[in-house]
Every structure is written in structure tokens, then in C-alpha cells.
Motif scaffolding. Structure first.
Motif, mmCIF file in Angstrom:
data_model
loop_
_atom_site.group_PDB
_atom_site.id
_atom_site.type_symbol
_atom_site.label_atom_id
_atom_site.label_comp_id
_atom_site.label_asym_id
_atom_site.label_seq_id
_atom_site.Cartn_x
_atom_site.Cartn_y
_atom_site.Cartn_z
ATOM 1 N N ILE A 97 0.840 -1.188 0.000
ATOM 2 C CA ILE A 97 0.000 0.000 0.000
ATOM 3 C C ILE A 97 0.882 1.247 0.000
ATOM 4 O O ILE A 97 1.699 1.446 0.907
ATOM 5 N N ALA A 98 0.709 2.081 -0.995
ATOM 6 C CA ALA A 98 1.501 3.301 -1.144
ATOM 7 C C ALA A 98 0.768 4.483 -0.518
ATOM 8 O O ALA A 98 -0.405 4.728 -0.821
ATOM 9 N N MET A 99 1.465 5.233 0.339
ATOM 10 C CA MET A 99 0.847 6.419 0.928
ATOM 11 C C MET A 99 0.921 7.603 -0.027
ATOM 12 O O MET A 99 1.966 7.879 -0.620
ATOM 13 N N ILE A 100 -0.205 8.278 -0.133
ATOM 14 C CA ILE A 100 -0.329 9.493 -0.936
ATOM 15 C C ILE A 100 -0.520 10.646 0.042
ATOM 16 O O ILE A 100 -1.572 10.749 0.688
ATOM 17 N N GLU A 101 0.503 11.502 0.169
ATOM 18 C CA GLU A 101 0.421 12.548 1.196
ATOM 19 C C GLU A 101 1.175 13.822 0.814
ATOM 20 O O GLU A 101 1.444 14.660 1.669
ATOM 21 N N THR A 102 1.500 13.959 -0.464
ATOM 22 C CA THR A 102 2.161 15.169 -0.945
ATOM 23 C C THR A 102 1.532 15.610 -2.258
ATOM 24 O O THR A 102 0.811 14.842 -2.915
ATOM 25 N N ILE A 127 -3.759 2.320 -2.215
ATOM 26 C CA ILE A 127 -3.109 3.497 -1.656
ATOM 27 C C ILE A 127 -3.705 3.830 -0.300
ATOM 28 O O ILE A 127 -4.784 3.363 0.059
ATOM 29 N N PHE A 128 -2.980 4.640 0.452
ATOM 30 C CA PHE A 128 -3.407 5.093 1.771
ATOM 31 C C PHE A 128 -3.191 6.595 1.816
ATOM 32 O O PHE A 128 -2.072 7.070 1.621
ATOM 33 N N ILE A 129 -4.275 7.348 2.059
ATOM 34 C CA ILE A 129 -4.170 8.794 2.121
ATOM 35 C C ILE A 129 -3.796 9.219 3.543
ATOM 36 O O ILE A 129 -4.473 8.857 4.506
ATOM 37 N N GLY A 130 -2.722 10.013 3.661
ATOM 38 C CA GLY A 130 -2.354 10.634 4.924
ATOM 39 C C GLY A 130 -2.840 12.075 4.910
ATOM 40 O O GLY A 130 -2.155 12.955 4.385
ATOM 41 N N PRO A 131 -4.026 12.369 5.455
ATOM 42 C CA PRO A 131 -4.636 13.686 5.274
ATOM 43 C C PRO A 131 -3.917 14.824 5.990
ATOM 44 O O PRO A 131 -3.967 15.963 5.524
ATOM 45 N N SER A 132 -3.252 14.543 7.103
ATOM 46 C CA SER A 132 -2.555 15.624 7.801
ATOM 47 C C SER A 132 -1.376 16.119 6.973
ATOM 48 O O SER A 132 -1.232 17.327 6.726
#
Length: 264
Positions: free
Chosen positions: A150-155, A174-179
Motif C-alpha cells: 500500500i503506497a501512501m499518498i500525502e504530498t 493506496i493510503f491517504i495521509g490527510p494531515s
């Protein structure tokens, strides 16, 4: 839940079979993990990026989660792809990798989480074999399907590259990092994970996942926000970190005791 059912987690999330709600733990205590795993969470995520887990503690926690009949997922530190394969060897059902900003970053994740022909994961899943009950040959043949990358999308860069990231064979979701995403999109001006701009980005991410036949995950600060994200179409959400849940529960107990004692 049997080992076969735990190891069916990857199949369930890929098929979007109902919104899943997971615990999230950064405190490096396997007994704490065991307690949370007794609740109605669908999985437990060990946060090794901002949490204090080391590898032996994480391996013990994976065992506790599986003992409770749940899949364990691990978020590795930024760029620590070597730990990804070790955690899968320990029996984790999936790896979340932070700061995946390009298709090349995604391919690096796949190289360490998938066996050939998809990747280059090194052989040594002794604990995974114990947990699954599979023979070495059976595990080798099925591991790429039993586990998820799972790839984080945060930028901003990751958002721009989301189609390329999702197009990498071996990336399961994917995994969204909202902060972090809110910091990036505001150019460092604010931490606002529930802002309208983040909602829009999250809905866009879900649409991209559906177009690529992949699943979407996200972090939510509490249960209400987690419910909102499930309505957006996310397949797997966090309902707050264990530290927030612990302190919230403590505050409720203290306030209740003060209220009763005062006669209010």
C-alpha cells in the motif's frame, strides 16, 4: 477466525467487500495491541513511522493480532523498504509505505514486498509459515496474493503522480495521509486533515483507485470522520490512533466521576 480467513484479508479488500475499520497503534506494547484486537476492528495497523516500534516488538505484536483472529498491517518508516520484507516474514498481511511520491518509489516498494516475477523479495518467511500453516512451496506461490503493498499518498507530488503510482503492477492500493497532505497543499500553512480541499483530494483518489481496479485506504482522527470516509468510498479506514482513544476514554471516566460526585 482461522488462519485461512485472516489470510483472506487481501482478497476481501481487493474486492471492496464492505468498509473495513482498523485500529492504529504506535505504543510499542504487544499486550496493548492484544486488547485492541479483541474489539470489533477488522485489522490492526502498527505504526513504525511515528510510533516507537522496533522489529522484535513488532513481530510479537503481529503474533498477538493474529492470535486474536485479525490481520496485522505495518506502516514502515520512510524509505525503510528492508523492514517491509521482514515484517511480511513475521506474518504481517500488508505494508503501508509513507511518502511514495512517484511510480519509481512505488516500484521500489514492490521490489521488497513481492516475490518474482513481480518483485525481488528475499526468502525467509519462517514466522509467516508458522502463522499461515502453509508449506514453503505453497507460501511462495501465494504470498504475492496473500499480502498487500500500500503506497501512501500525502504530498502534492504524489497526487500529481497518483495514476502512475496506481499503474505499477504489484501496488495493491493506496493510503491517504490527510494531515501531511493538508500541510503540503497549504504550503506548510496548516494541519487541516478535514478541510474541504482534502475532501476533494480524497474523493479524487477514490475515483482513481476505482479506475485502476485498486483499493483506497485513509487515516481518520476519530470514528465520525472514519464514517465519512467510508461514505466517500474508502475500503479501509483508521478510526483514530490508540493514544487519542486512550486519553478520550480517560477523560470520559474522569468527567463522569466528577459529575456523579458533585450531584450534577
Amino acid at each position: 477466525m482461522s488462519a485461512a480467513e485472516i489470510d483472506g484479508f487481501a482478497d476481501r479488500i481487493r474486492k471492496h467487500q464492505g468498509g473495513m475499520i482498523s485500529a492504529w497503534v504506535g505504543i510499542p506494547d504487544a499486550m496493548l495491541v492484544n486488547h485492541l484486537a479483541q474489539e470489533a476492528f477488522d485489522a490492526v495497523v502498527l505504526d513504525m513511522q511515528h510510533g516507537m516500534w522496533d522489529m522484535p516488538a513488532a513481530a510479537n505484536a503481529v503474533a498477538q493480532v493474529r492470535l486474536a483472529g485479525k490481520p496485522a498491517i505495518a506502516r514502515i518508516p520512510v524509505g525503510d523498504f528492508a523492514s517491509a520484507s521482514r515484517l511480511l516474514d513475521a506474518g504481517a498481511s500488508g505494508i503501508i509505505a509513507p511518502m511514495i511520491n512517484s511510480a519509481e518509489d512505488a516500484r521500489a516498494l514492490v521490489r521488497t514486498t513481492k516475490y518474482p516475477p513481480l518483485g525481488e523479495r528475499s526468502w525467509g518467511p519462517s514466522l509467516a509459515l508458522n502463522h499461515t500453516g502453509l508449506s514453503a512451496d505453497a507460501y511462495l506461490k501465494t504470498a504475492n496474493e496473500l499480502t498487500v503493498a500500500i503506497a501512501m499518498i500525502e504530498t502534492r507530488a504524489a497526487l500529481d503522480a497518483i495514476d502512475g503510482i496506481l499503474g505499477v503492477v504489484g501496488i495493491d492500493g493506496i493510503f491517504i495521509g490527510p494531515s501531511d497532505l493538508s500541510i503540503a497543499l497549504s504550503n506548510g500553512d496548516q494541519v487541516a486533515p478535514n478541510a474541504a480541499e482534502i475532501d476533494s483530494a480524497m474523493k479524487h483518489a477514490v475515483s482513481c483507485c476505482r479506475a485502476h481496479g485498486k483499493f483506497a485506504c485513509a487515516f481518520a482522527g476519530d470514528g465520525e470522520r472514519a464514517g465519512e470516509l467510508l461514505k466517500f468510498g474508502f475500503d479501509f479506514v483508521i478510526a483514530g490512533a490508540e493514544t487519542a482513544q486512550l486519553r478520550s476514554g480517560a477523560r470520559r471516566a474522569i468527567n463522569a466521576a466528577r459529575r456523579v460526585a458533585s450531584g450534577n
